[in-house]
Design a protein around this motif. Structure first.
Motif, mmCIF file in Angstrom:
data_model
loop_
_atom_site.group_PDB
_atom_site.id
_atom_site.type_symbol
_atom_site.label_atom_id
_atom_site.label_comp_id
_atom_site.label_asym_id
_atom_site.label_seq_id
_atom_site.Cartn_x
_atom_site.Cartn_y
_atom_site.Cartn_z
ATOM 1 N N GLY A 18 0.430 -1.211 -0.171
ATOM 2 C CA GLY A 18 0.170 0.052 -0.186
ATOM 3 C C GLY A 18 0.266 1.689 -0.092
ATOM 4 N N ALA A 19 0.491 2.122 -1.249
ATOM 5 C CA ALA A 19 1.094 3.008 -0.995
ATOM 6 C C ALA A 19 0.809 4.557 -0.865
ATOM 7 N N GLY A 20 -0.284 4.725 0.056
ATOM 8 C CA GLY A 20 -0.733 6.240 0.306
ATOM 9 C C GLY A 20 -0.399 6.703 1.107
ATOM 10 N N LEU B 267 8.213 -1.918 -1.460
ATOM 11 C CA LEU B 267 6.370 -1.603 -2.141
ATOM 12 C C LEU B 267 5.741 -2.619 -2.994
ATOM 13 N N VAL B 268 4.297 -2.590 -1.846
ATOM 14 C CA VAL B 268 3.349 -3.249 -2.890
ATOM 15 C C VAL B 268 2.231 -2.603 -3.435
ATOM 16 N N SER B 269 2.362 -1.980 -4.324
ATOM 17 C CA SER B 269 1.377 -0.900 -4.657
ATOM 18 C C SER B 269 0.796 -1.329 -6.216
ATOM 19 N N ARG C 245 -7.915 14.760 -3.184
ATOM 20 C CA ARG C 245 -8.099 15.986 -4.072
ATOM 21 C C ARG C 245 -8.976 15.140 -5.188
ATOM 22 N N LEU C 246 -9.621 13.656 -5.027
ATOM 23 C CA LEU C 246 -11.231 13.082 -6.237
ATOM 24 C C LEU C 246 -11.342 13.555 -6.456
ATOM 25 N N HIS C 247 -12.076 14.702 -5.527
ATOM 26 C CA HIS C 247 -13.776 15.409 -5.655
ATOM 27 C C HIS C 247 -13.212 16.872 -6.433
ATOM 28 N N VAL D 132 5.195 -2.939 -9.006
ATOM 29 C CA VAL D 132 2.525 -2.818 -8.608
ATOM 30 C C VAL D 132 2.123 -4.018 -8.981
ATOM 31 N N ALA D 133 1.419 -4.139 -8.166
ATOM 32 C CA ALA D 133 0.570 -5.333 -8.244
ATOM 33 C C ALA D 133 -0.062 -4.637 -7.527
ATOM 34 N N SER D 134 -1.227 -6.307 -7.302
ATOM 35 C CA SER D 134 -2.388 -6.018 -6.535
ATOM 36 C C SER D 134 -1.926 -7.634 -5.747
ATOM 37 N N VAL D 135 -2.448 -6.868 -4.345
ATOM 38 C CA VAL D 135 -2.104 -8.096 -2.960
ATOM 39 C C VAL D 135 -3.471 -9.033 -3.237
ATOM 40 N N ALA E 153 -0.902 -1.654 5.318
ATOM 41 C CA ALA E 153 -0.756 -0.651 4.536
ATOM 42 C C ALA E 153 -2.148 -0.199 3.572
ATOM 43 N N LEU E 154 -2.561 -1.333 3.816
ATOM 44 C CA LEU E 154 -4.270 -1.046 2.370
ATOM 45 C C LEU E 154 -5.565 0.212 3.310
ATOM 46 N N GLY E 155 -5.159 0.757 3.774
ATOM 47 C CA GLY E 155 -5.987 1.978 3.602
ATOM 48 C C GLY E 155 -7.603 1.706 3.785
ATOM 49 N N SER E 156 -7.967 2.579 2.896
ATOM 50 C CA SER E 156 -9.655 2.087 3.283
ATOM 51 C C SER E 156 -10.218 2.669 2.011
ATOM 52 N N GLY F 33 -20.873 13.392 5.632
ATOM 53 C CA GLY F 33 -19.479 14.109 6.501
ATOM 54 C C GLY F 33 -18.706 14.133 5.631
ATOM 55 N N LEU F 34 -17.317 14.352 5.289
ATOM 56 C CA LEU F 34 -15.903 15.121 5.243
ATOM 57 C C LEU F 34 -16.147 14.514 3.747
ATOM 58 N N THR F 35 -16.029 13.884 3.046
ATOM 59 C CA THR F 35 -16.127 13.556 1.931
ATOM 60 C C THR F 35 -17.583 14.116 0.391
ATOM 61 N N GLY G 182 -20.109 6.261 4.004
ATOM 62 C CA GLY G 182 -18.343 5.712 4.757
ATOM 63 C C GLY G 182 -17.139 5.370 4.124
ATOM 64 N N PHE G 183 -16.435 5.027 4.861
ATOM 65 C CA PHE G 183 -15.352 4.079 4.591
ATOM 66 C C PHE G 183 -15.469 2.790 5.223
ATOM 67 N N THR G 184 -14.747 1.676 4.066
ATOM 68 C CA THR G 184 -15.041 0.357 4.635
ATOM 69 C C THR G 184 -13.419 0.154 4.423
ATOM 70 N N ILE H 65 -1.004 -0.068 9.911
ATOM 71 C CA ILE H 65 -0.694 0.915 9.974
ATOM 72 C C ILE H 65 -2.318 2.193 9.096
ATOM 73 N N GLY H 66 -1.728 3.050 9.086
ATOM 74 C CA GLY H 66 -2.876 4.206 8.056
ATOM 75 C C GLY H 66 -4.091 3.596 9.065
ATOM 76 N N ASP H 67 -5.105 4.140 7.325
ATOM 77 C CA ASP H 67 -6.698 3.899 7.474
ATOM 78 C C ASP H 67 -7.340 1.805 8.020
HETATM 79 C C1 LIG Z 1 -13.078 12.363 -1.631
HETATM 80 C C2 LIG Z 1 -12.082 12.290 -0.870
HETATM 81 C C3 LIG Z 1 -11.927 13.151 0.273
HETATM 82 C C4 LIG Z 1 -10.862 12.939 1.046
HETATM 83 N N1 LIG Z 1 -10.401 14.474 1.833
HETATM 84 C C5 LIG Z 1 -10.029 13.883 2.894
HETATM 85 C C6 LIG Z 1 -9.241 15.526 4.206
HETATM 86 O O1 LIG Z 1 -9.328 16.232 3.740
HETATM 87 N N2 LIG Z 1 -8.663 15.089 5.327
HETATM 88 C C7 LIG Z 1 -8.077 13.839 5.843
HETATM 89 O O2 LIG Z 1 -7.934 12.934 6.686
HETATM 90 N N3 LIG Z 1 -8.687 12.759 4.692
HETATM 91 C C8 LIG Z 1 -9.656 13.167 3.745
HETATM 92 N N4 LIG Z 1 -9.681 11.619 3.141
HETATM 93 C C9 LIG Z 1 -9.221 10.215 3.396
HETATM 94 C C10 LIG Z 1 -7.655 10.314 3.092
HETATM 95 O O3 LIG Z 1 -7.817 9.812 1.854
HETATM 96 C C11 LIG Z 1 -7.922 8.573 3.626
HETATM 97 O O4 LIG Z 1 -8.057 8.133 4.845
HETATM 98 C C12 LIG Z 1 -6.032 8.465 3.600
HETATM 99 O O5 LIG Z 1 -6.417 8.422 2.318
HETATM 100 C C13 LIG Z 1 -5.933 7.417 4.335
HETATM 101 O O6 LIG Z 1 -4.642 6.700 3.984
HETATM 102 P P1 LIG Z 1 -4.174 5.232 4.002
HETATM 103 O O7 LIG Z 1 -3.036 5.281 3.645
HETATM 104 O O8 LIG Z 1 -4.207 4.579 5.054
HETATM 105 O O9 LIG Z 1 -4.774 4.383 2.828
HETATM 106 P P2 LIG Z 1 -4.927 4.906 1.211
HETATM 107 O O10 LIG Z 1 -4.151 6.301 1.187
HETATM 108 O O11 LIG Z 1 -6.102 5.038 0.680
HETATM 109 O O12 LIG Z 1 -3.544 4.264 0.516
HETATM 110 C C14 LIG Z 1 -3.715 2.338 0.127
HETATM 111 C C15 LIG Z 1 -3.029 2.575 -0.191
HETATM 112 O O13 LIG Z 1 -2.862 1.045 -0.177
HETATM 113 C C16 LIG Z 1 -3.445 0.699 -2.067
HETATM 114 N N5 LIG Z 1 -4.136 -0.984 -2.245
HETATM 115 C C17 LIG Z 1 -5.584 -1.176 -1.490
HETATM 116 N N6 LIG Z 1 -5.332 -2.157 -2.059
HETATM 117 C C18 LIG Z 1 -4.534 -3.166 -1.949
HETATM 118 C C19 LIG Z 1 -4.008 -4.285 -2.853
HETATM 119 N N7 LIG Z 1 -4.685 -5.528 -2.673
HETATM 120 N N8 LIG Z 1 -2.936 -4.391 -3.081
HETATM 121 C C20 LIG Z 1 -1.961 -3.482 -3.377
HETATM 122 N N9 LIG Z 1 -2.214 -2.134 -2.948
HETATM 123 C C21 LIG Z 1 -3.680 -2.247 -2.612
HETATM 124 C C22 LIG Z 1 -3.998 1.508 -2.297
HETATM 125 O O14 LIG Z 1 -4.498 1.735 -4.040
HETATM 126 C C23 LIG Z 1 -3.506 2.657 -2.322
HETATM 127 O O15 LIG Z 1 -2.153 3.220 -2.831
HETATM 128 C C24 LIG Z 1 -10.593 11.906 1.927
HETATM 129 C C25 LIG Z 1 -10.811 10.907 1.313
HETATM 130 C C26 LIG Z 1 -11.868 10.551 -0.503
HETATM 131 C C27 LIG Z 1 -12.552 9.446 -1.542
#
Ligand SMILES: Cc1cc2nc3c(=O)[nH]c(=O)nc-3n(C[C@H](O)[C@H](O)[C@H](O)COP(=O)(O)OP(=O)(O)OC[C@H]3O[C@@H](n4cnc5c(N)ncnc54)[C@H](O)[C@@H]3O)c2cc1C
Length: 403
Positions: free
Chosen positions: A9-11, A34-36, A46-48, A74-77, A107-110, A156-158, A238-240, A275-277
């Motif tokens: 996860g490269a967030g 890093l696997v992303s 900034r997606l909006h 560069v690959a999906s886990v 660090a696959l986020g949400s 919410g925020l989004t 909401g996020f999952t 880590i992260g979300d």
């Molecule tokens: C429209 C929008 C607006 C937002 N505005 C705000 C804001 O103003 N303030 C704020 O605090 N938050 C905001 N957020 C939320 C914020 O973007 C996330 O909470 C944050 O990006 C989380 O960071 P992270 O590193 O945990 O996960 P992410 O940034 O989601 O990174 C996860 C990474 O893992 C990768 N990944 C996922 N699954 C796999 C897999 N199976 N294999 C390989 N890679 C994978 C993804 O491609 C991504 O690169 C917003 C979100 C959105 C959608």
């Protein structure tokens, strides 16, 4: 024989973590990979903006990783086998790789949840990534030619940021925000007042205390036999988090976030750091830190420090965090910064208007600066691994990572 650290996860969390790790450990003793899923960094907050046609910077991950000695795959886990310490991945051309690790950083986020409310996945769009944002952009461009309506569900925020951006960019399109409670209900009274004022100026109709029961073609069906029609329905309910942590046997909360200790180690799998979300980080704020780059973005560096401490035989420093602010863009002319107390409750101090937009841009750009320089300007002396770790056998062959 090297110790293999793999970050997935490269967030906001994974990217600073991976570089910090490579910066602090001896390259002849450790490989950091890093696997992303994507080759570019996706700036989710900034997606909006992308969805309404604003140019947003695309930065290839290799630019951030330049001269860091981090290997990029560069690959999906698709699976994690914690017993064998193996990852299963599929790259964009469909090739499968098996990646072995000794220490894994998850660090696959949400992402935006689209499956709980019936009909949402079929009839609406959510800002789940670059492809979805570009799809929304194409639909908005078509709609703007003859007029129509967009209804965003989620107060919410989004949802707030998305509806404001659309209203400002497409004044000929009718915009509505539908929410179960009150839009921005967690904000201070002063901030909610400002938000209502901006929505009035942007001509956004706010439908509050409205629970979406399901979506149909062209309308949200609300509890109480009401409905809100739309030409485009945007879901921001909401996020999952990905199900991979649960499926791999990590201890997770009900919502799927992995339970970690104060060094971000999984409580069930100490060689996996989350880590992260994706992580449920407990602290004075409660069982879980809120999801966001303002929170998760601060987990990558301390987690890396904790991993380095563990591998080099030093005591780790526990994680400390305090909430400071929440930055909300309301189009490009209006913005709102809500300052918070240490535990994430709003205080009576806000910043509004263009100053708030500048503040938000500075925090987002500051995060990207951190990705490039995730540590002291002059790198610290890289630390040797403790003896116990260097003699551990490598468990599995790593397919050659793709640079
Ligand atoms: C429209 C929008 C607006 C937002 N505005 C705000 C804001 O103003 N303030 C704020 O605090 N938050 C905001 N957020 C939320 C914020 O973007 C996330 O909470 C944050 O990006 C989380 O960071 P992270 O590193 O945990 O996960 P992410 O940034 O989601 O990174 C996860 C990474 O893992 C990768 N990944 C996922 N699954 C796999 C897999 N199976 N294999 C390989 N890679 C994978 C993804 O491609 C991504 O690169 C917003 C979100 C959105 C959608």
């Amino acid at each position: 024989m090297t110790h293999r650290i793999v970050v997935i996860g490269a967030g906001y969390a994974g990217l600073p973590a991976v570089k910090r790790l490579a910066r602090q450990l001896r390259h002849e003793q450790v490989t950091v990979t890093l696997v992303s899923a994507f080759a570019d960094f996706v700036e989710r907050p900034r997606l909006h903006q992308l969805a309404v046609g604003q140019p947003i910077a695309h930065t290839p991950l290799v630019d951030y990783l330049d001269r860091s000695n981090v290997l990029l795959l560069v690959a999906s886990v698709t699976g994690i086998d914690p017993a064998a310490r193996l990852l299963h991945t599929t790259d964009p051309s469909g090739r499968r790789h098996t990646v072995g690790y000794d220490t894994l950083v998850y660090a696959l986020g949400s992402n935006i949840e689209l499956s709980t409310v019936p009909g949402v996945a079929e009839h609406c769009i959510g800002l789940t990534g670059v492809a979805a944002a570009l799809d929304l952009r194409a639909r908005l461009t078509r709609l703007a030619r003859h007029g129509g309506s967009v209804a965003v569900a989620g107060g919410g925020l989004t949802g707030i940021e998305t509806v404001a951006e659309i209203a400002e960019s497409y004044p000929g399109v009718r915009t509505k925000l539908v929410t179960r409670g009150v839009a921005g209900g967690w904000l201070s009274a002063q901030a909610r007042g400002y938000l209502a004022d901006v929505f009035a100026r942007l001509d956004v109709t706010v439908v509050e205390h409205a629970t979406v029961e399901h979506a149909e073609a062209g309308r949200w069906v609300l509890a109480g036999h009401r409905s809100v029609p739309f030409d485009i329905g945007v879901w921001a309910g909401g996020f999952t988090v990905p199900t991979l942590a649960r499926e791999s046997g990590l201890t997770v909360h009900d919502d799927g976030r992995a339970v970690v200790d104060e060094t971000f180690a999984s409580v069930s799998h100490p060689d996996i750091f989350v880590i992260g979300d994706a992580a449920a980080v407990a602290g004075p704020w409660g069982e879980q830190l809120a999801m966001g780059c303002r929170t998760g973005g601060f987990t990558g560096l301390p987690a890396s420090n904790a991993i380095v401490a563990k591998l080099t035989g030093r005591p780790p420093k526990p994680f400390r965090y305090r909430y400071i602010h929440e930055c909300i863009s309301l189009g490009r002319r209006h913005g709102l910064v809500q300052f918070m107390d240490a535990n994430g409750f709003p205080v009576d101090r806000i910043l509004t208007g263009r100053k708030a937009i500048l503040y938000k841009n500075a925090t987002l750009n500051g995060a990207k600066l951190l990705f490039r320089h995730p540590g002291p300007v002059i790198p610290r002396r890289r630390r040797p691994l403790s003896h116990e770790l260097t003699v551990r056998p490598v468990l599995a062959a790593v397919d050659p990572p793709v640079r």
